[in-house]
Design a protein around this motif. Structure first.
Motif, PDB file in Angstrom:
ATOM      1  N   PRO A 174       0.844  -1.202   0.000  1.00  0.00           N
ATOM      2  CA  PRO A 174       0.000   0.000   0.000  1.00  0.00           C
ATOM      3  C   PRO A 174       0.876   1.247   0.000  1.00  0.00           C
ATOM      4  O   PRO A 174       1.937   1.258   0.610  1.00  0.00           O
ATOM      5  N   LEU A 175       0.429   2.283  -0.698  1.00  0.00           N
ATOM      6  CA  LEU A 175       1.249   3.482  -0.850  1.00  0.00           C
ATOM      7  C   LEU A 175       0.698   4.630  -0.022  1.00  0.00           C
ATOM      8  O   LEU A 175      -0.511   4.853   0.010  1.00  0.00           O
ATOM      9  N   LYS A 176       1.601   5.332   0.656  1.00  0.00           N
ATOM     10  CA  LYS A 176       1.251   6.591   1.306  1.00  0.00           C
ATOM     11  C   LYS A 176       2.015   7.659   0.527  1.00  0.00           C
ATOM     12  O   LYS A 176       3.242   7.691   0.555  1.00  0.00           O
ATOM     13  N   LEU A 177       1.293   8.481  -0.192  1.00  0.00           N
ATOM     14  CA  LEU A 177       1.948   9.448  -1.081  1.00  0.00           C
ATOM     15  C   LEU A 177       1.903  10.830  -0.454  1.00  0.00           C
ATOM     16  O   LEU A 177       0.910  11.212   0.165  1.00  0.00           O
ATOM     17  N   ARG A 178       2.989  11.582  -0.666  1.00  0.00           N
ATOM     18  CA  ARG A 178       3.106  12.889  -0.014  1.00  0.00           C
ATOM     19  C   ARG A 178       2.645  14.022  -0.917  1.00  0.00           C
ATOM     20  O   ARG A 178       3.163  14.207  -2.018  1.00  0.00           O
ATOM     21  N   LEU A 179       1.671  14.753  -0.406  1.00  0.00           N
ATOM     22  CA  LEU A 179       1.107  15.889  -1.139  1.00  0.00           C
ATOM     23  C   LEU A 179       1.743  17.180  -0.633  1.00  0.00           C
ATOM     24  O   LEU A 179       1.808  17.420   0.570  1.00  0.00           O
ATOM     25  N   ILE A 180       2.178  17.999  -1.584  1.00  0.00           N
ATOM     26  CA  ILE A 180       2.587  19.363  -1.241  1.00  0.00           C
ATOM     27  C   ILE A 180       1.390  20.251  -1.579  1.00  0.00           C
ATOM     28  O   ILE A 180       1.069  20.455  -2.744  1.00  0.00           O
ATOM     29  N   PRO A 181       0.667  20.728  -0.534  1.00  0.00           N
ATOM     30  CA  PRO A 181      -0.533  21.518  -0.823  1.00  0.00           C
ATOM     31  C   PRO A 181      -0.150  22.762  -1.622  1.00  0.00           C
ATOM     32  O   PRO A 181       0.887  23.371  -1.372  1.00  0.00           O
ATOM     33  N   GLY A 182      -0.968  23.107  -2.603  1.00  0.00           N
ATOM     34  CA  GLY A 182      -0.640  24.276  -3.415  1.00  0.00           C
ATOM     35  C   GLY A 182      -1.703  24.507  -4.456  1.00  0.00           C
ATOM     36  O   GLY A 182      -2.791  23.918  -4.375  1.00  0.00           O
ATOM     37  N   TYR A 183      -1.397  25.334  -5.443  1.00  0.00           N
ATOM     38  CA  TYR A 183      -2.360  25.683  -6.488  1.00  0.00           C
ATOM     39  C   TYR A 183      -3.686  26.122  -5.829  1.00  0.00           C
ATOM     40  O   TYR A 183      -3.682  27.029  -5.023  1.00  0.00           O
ATOM     41  N   GLN A 184      -4.790  25.403  -6.067  1.00  0.00           N
ATOM     42  CA  GLN A 184      -6.102  25.833  -5.551  1.00  0.00           C
ATOM     43  C   GLN A 184      -6.464  25.150  -4.218  1.00  0.00           C
ATOM     44  O   GLN A 184      -7.639  25.089  -3.844  1.00  0.00           O
ATOM     45  N   TYR A 185      -5.469  24.624  -3.498  1.00  0.00           N
ATOM     46  CA  TYR A 185      -5.753  23.871  -2.265  1.00  0.00           C
ATOM     47  C   TYR A 185      -6.734  24.610  -1.354  1.00  0.00           C
ATOM     48  O   TYR A 185      -7.694  24.015  -0.855  1.00  0.00           O
ATOM     49  N   SER A 186      -6.513  25.910  -1.165  1.00  0.00           N
ATOM     50  CA  SER A 186      -7.349  26.652  -0.210  1.00  0.00           C
ATOM     51  C   SER A 186      -8.768  26.858  -0.728  1.00  0.00           C
ATOM     52  O   SER A 186      -9.658  27.237   0.039  1.00  0.00           O
ATOM     53  N   GLN A 187      -8.994  26.622  -2.020  1.00  0.00           N
ATOM     54  CA  GLN A 187     -10.351  26.783  -2.557  1.00  0.00           C
ATOM     55  C   GLN A 187     -11.204  25.519  -2.385  1.00  0.00           C
ATOM     56  O   GLN A 187     -12.404  25.542  -2.617  1.00  0.00           O
ATOM     57  N   PHE A 188     -10.572  24.402  -2.001  1.00  0.00           N
ATOM     58  CA  PHE A 188     -11.355  23.198  -1.716  1.00  0.00           C
ATOM     59  C   PHE A 188     -11.953  23.340  -0.320  1.00  0.00           C
ATOM     60  O   PHE A 188     -11.347  23.953   0.567  1.00  0.00           O
ATOM     61  N   PHE A 196      -9.879  13.899   1.343  1.00  0.00           N
ATOM     62  CA  PHE A 196      -8.776  13.478   0.477  1.00  0.00           C
ATOM     63  C   PHE A 196      -7.639  12.896   1.313  1.00  0.00           C
ATOM     64  O   PHE A 196      -7.056  11.869   0.969  1.00  0.00           O
ATOM     65  N   LEU A 197      -7.318  13.547   2.417  1.00  0.00           N
ATOM     66  CA  LEU A 197      -6.148  13.146   3.197  1.00  0.00           C
ATOM     67  C   LEU A 197      -6.417  11.945   4.102  1.00  0.00           C
ATOM     68  O   LEU A 197      -5.489  11.320   4.593  1.00  0.00           O
ATOM     69  N   SER A 198      -7.688  11.627   4.339  1.00  0.00           N
ATOM     70  CA  SER A 198      -7.959  10.527   5.267  1.00  0.00           C
ATOM     71  C   SER A 198      -8.549   9.295   4.584  1.00  0.00           C
ATOM     72  O   SER A 198      -8.720   8.270   5.223  1.00  0.00           O
ATOM     73  N   SER A 199      -8.833   9.387   3.288  1.00  0.00           N
ATOM     74  CA  SER A 199      -9.482   8.254   2.620  1.00  0.00           C
ATOM     75  C   SER A 199      -8.464   7.349   1.943  1.00  0.00           C
ATOM     76  O   SER A 199      -7.360   7.765   1.630  1.00  0.00           O
ATOM     77  N   GLU A 200      -8.899   6.118   1.735  1.00  0.00           N
ATOM     78  CA  GLU A 200      -8.098   5.200   0.942  1.00  0.00           C
ATOM     79  C   GLU A 200      -8.670   5.167  -0.464  1.00  0.00           C
ATOM     80  O   GLU A 200      -9.877   5.010  -0.650  1.00  0.00           O
ATOM     81  N   TYR A 201      -7.805   5.351  -1.446  1.00  0.00           N
ATOM     82  CA  TYR A 201      -8.216   5.320  -2.846  1.00  0.00           C
ATOM     83  C   TYR A 201      -7.689   4.058  -3.513  1.00  0.00           C
ATOM     84  O   TYR A 201      -6.785   3.397  -2.997  1.00  0.00           O
ATOM     85  N   ARG A 202      -8.291   3.775  -4.672  1.00  0.00           N
ATOM     86  CA  ARG A 202      -7.810   2.649  -5.483  1.00  0.00           C
ATOM     87  C   ARG A 202      -7.397   3.191  -6.842  1.00  0.00           C
ATOM     88  O   ARG A 202      -8.091   4.041  -7.404  1.00  0.00           O
ATOM     89  N   VAL A 203      -6.286   2.687  -7.369  1.00  0.00           N
ATOM     90  CA  VAL A 203      -5.844   3.102  -8.701  1.00  0.00           C
ATOM     91  C   VAL A 203      -6.835   2.567  -9.730  1.00  0.00           C
ATOM     92  O   VAL A 203      -7.149   1.376  -9.752  1.00  0.00           O
ATOM     93  N   SER A 204      -7.368   3.455 -10.550  1.00  0.00           N
ATOM     94  CA  SER A 204      -8.359   3.090 -11.550  1.00  0.00           C
ATOM     95  C   SER A 204      -7.693   2.415 -12.755  1.00  0.00           C
ATOM     96  O   SER A 204      -6.498   2.564 -12.990  1.00  0.00           O
ATOM     97  N   THR A 205      -8.489   1.688 -13.523  1.00  0.00           N
ATOM     98  CA  THR A 205      -7.972   1.123 -14.772  1.00  0.00           C
ATOM     99  C   THR A 205      -7.692   2.241 -15.779  1.00  0.00           C
ATOM    100  O   THR A 205      -6.946   2.053 -16.724  1.00  0.00           O
ATOM    101  N   GLN A 206      -8.316   3.411 -15.563  1.00  0.00           N
ATOM    102  CA  GLN A 206      -8.066   4.540 -16.456  1.00  0.00           C
ATOM    103  C   GLN A 206      -6.812   5.289 -16.016  1.00  0.00           C
ATOM    104  O   GLN A 206      -6.868   6.424 -15.571  1.00  0.00           O
ATOM    105  N   VAL A 280      -4.086   3.373  -2.237  1.00  0.00           N
ATOM    106  CA  VAL A 280      -3.247   4.573  -2.178  1.00  0.00           C
ATOM    107  C   VAL A 280      -3.848   5.542  -1.169  1.00  0.00           C
ATOM    108  O   VAL A 280      -5.052   5.791  -1.186  1.00  0.00           O
ATOM    109  N   GLY A 281      -3.016   6.080  -0.283  1.00  0.00           N
ATOM    110  CA  GLY A 281      -3.456   7.138   0.621  1.00  0.00           C
ATOM    111  C   GLY A 281      -2.516   8.328   0.522  1.00  0.00           C
ATOM    112  O   GLY A 281      -1.476   8.245  -0.143  1.00  0.00           O
TER     113      GLY A 281
END
Lengths: 315, 226
Positions: A174-188, A196-206, A280-281
């Motif tokens: 399982p991967l824990k990936l590091r996000l550097i908050p930026g761009y429109q982060y504060s608009q979310f 986003f930061l607490s959920s587990e995601y799965r890599v899509s076939t797309q 992926v988290g």
């Protein structure tokens, strides 16, 4: 000189190096090896120029016949390689003699397998790089096809070398990936950021060299589209459907979807090796930390040499 | 505003909304960055309101890279230090406007209650500015299209838009450099090569573009295909 003849290219095999510089303003993708970690190791094992062109074999299934004495190294996705039917190890130098048949199964773990050739592959270059960005459809830059002949510069045998086993990545974990908050982060919204930061995601076939789509915890209320702006490697863009997409080497140069920030480059390389369905988290990091790590990573390849036994690197 | 957005790039934001005067400043800033910091800058991507600067983190860290860019941004905001708008080349682009080259031309005219001739007149009356390059190599986003012919993208994109197609999407217009899937409303086709591997993108951010109508035979004589 002719070194290998392609018997089966697998689902997709392209030539890759470190990619292009200075051409994004013309609308050309950056390109380059999707997993720079495995790519650099393949060249390092053979004492190649670190930017030497290699084959990037997507999901295995590649088969070729040696036309000369040639030293190779296979890194990245575990494609269970064989020479004349006999299993051989990855992450180390291998010697082929004329008539030898190199074959692979489909990738047991990981996505991109790198085949480096001693002295580098001889490949057409455009825009200062041999990278093949398939969607750009340049006649000179195409995926490999059955019957293609690969040429190189060097048939002298490489000194045997192998990567320390403890350093080899385990792609299925399982991967824990590091996000550097930026761009429109504060608009979310706060809720979406927490989601986003607490959920587990799965890599899509797309998912491909352009970007990896992640499924499992769609954001509820992403901000609207923005005025198009330049997209950095690892940008996490969130279109209206709320599924985050991490943009990788073949990404478009500009785009108008809002972005939470970027993944650090080293984590982009890890994500590129994730197969569909992999967990992926994310966690927050900062540039000071990730840039230091990245400088060490690059410097390790540039400033080390193989020890006498060829089983470790010395500074 | 200068922000470090990744571990090898910095985003410079010069404004919040699309503004033709901004584009001249952005174009000048890109030239300054690339000429003064060629040792570590690896890519410069101008767009409507921003410049994304990528650098080699082995050559310089984010603090020093950011520091080096600040004075360039400041000098680009001082009056008189940048060239006026549309200082760049103005490209004259011939277009064959017809239903056989622009399959959305008649529909667009009908929806806008205009004659086809009037649509062409509107499209050729403006010197457009290149706001950004992207989507495909050499694909320039041009603006702004007269409100009278501004029209949203097609509901479903076409699987294959022929090379040279001239399209409209809202208040933007563009020429497809090569065949590609696309959703813009197609009103004609140009015989001009917009990207080639030696000359690269014909259009640069900050350049001007003027379209003029040509006949079917002129279009074909100029190398256009149907």
């Amino acid at each position: 000189m002719k070194l290998l003849r392609v018997i089966a290219p697998g689902p997709r095999t392209t030539v890759q190096d470190s990619g292009r510089r200075h051409f994004q303003k013309h609308g050309l993708a950056e390109g380059g090896a999707a997993d720079r970690h495995a790519f650099l190791w393949a060249n390092k094992l053979l004492d190649n120029d670190l930017n030497a062109a290699c084959l990037e074999i997507t999901l295995g299934g590649f088969e070729a016949e040696a036309l000369a004495h040639v030293s190779i190294a296979l890194t990245g996705a575990d494609t269970r390689p064989r020479i004349n039917g006999i299993a051989v190890a990855m992450w180390q130098t291998l010697q082929l003699t004329p008539g030898d048949r190199l074959s692979m199964t489909s990738a047991a773990s990981g996505r991109y397998c790198y085949l480096a050739i001693r002295g580098g592959l001889q490949a057409p270059t455009l825009f200062g790089s041999a990278t093949v960005v398939v969607r750009e459809q340049f006649d000179e830059l195409r995926p490999l096809a059955r019957g293609d002949t690969l040429t190189g510069f060097d048939t002298s045998p490489a000194k045997p070398a192998r990567m320390p086993v403890a350093d080899r990545p385990i792609y299925g974990a399982p991967l824990k990936l590091r996000l550097i908050p930026g761009y429109q982060y504060s608009q979310f919204s706060q809720t979406d950021r927490a989601r986003f930061l607490s959920s587990e995601y799965r890599v899509s076939t797309q998912s491909d060299r352009m970007g990896f789509k992640l499924e499992g915890a769609a954001l509820q209320d992403p901000p609207p589209g923005i005025v198009s702006e330049g997209i950095a490697l690892g940008s996490v863009q969130v279109p209206g459907d709320g599924d985050p997409i991490v943009l990788l080497k073949d990404r478009q140069t500009i785009g108008g979807y809002p972005k939470l920030g970027t993944l650090c480059a080293l984590d982009c390389y890890r994500l590129a090796q994730a197969q569909p369905g992999q967990a992926v988290g994310f966690e927050v990091s900062d540039i000071a930390t990730t840039q230091n790590e990245r400088m060490l990573f690059e410097s390790m390849f540039r400033n080390t040499h193989w020890n006498k036994c060829g089983d470790g690197l010395a500074w | 505003m200068i922000s470090c957005v990744s571990d090898d790039s910095i985003l410079i934001r010069l404004g919040e909304s699309i503004d033709p005067d901004l584009t001249a400043r952005i174009a000048a800033l890109c030239i300054a960055i690339e000429s003064q910091h060629s040792a570590w800058v690896t890519d410069v991507v101008p767009s409507y309101t921003t410049v994304l600067v990528s650098y080699d983190p082995s050559m310089i860290d984010f603090r020093r890279a950011r520091q080096a860019l600040v004075p360039l941004l400041h000098s680009s905001t001082e009056a008189g230090t940048v060239a006026p708008a549309r200082s760049g080349t103005v490209h004259e682009i011939p277009v064959y406007y017809a239903p056989e080259s622009g399959p959305d031309l008649q529909n667009l005219a009908y929806n806008k209650s205009l004659s086809v001739a009037k649509v062409i007149q509107y499209h050729t009356a403006v010197t457009y500015q290149v706001f950004a390059i992207g989507f495909l190599p050499g694909f320039g986003f041009l603006g702004s299209v007269a409100e009278a012919i501004a029209t949203p993208r097609r509901q479903s994109p076409r699987k294959q838009v022929p090379a040279g197609s001239v399209g409209i999407a809202n208040q933007q217009t563009a020429i497809y450099p090569k065949a590609s899937p696309g959703g813009w409303q197609l009103i004609g086709r140009s015989p001009v090569t917009m990207f080639d591997v030696d000359g690269l993108s014909r259009l640069k951010v900050g350049d001007g573009v003027r379209f003029h109508a040509v006949s079917r035979s002129e279009y074909l004589n100029l190398g256009g295909t149907l």
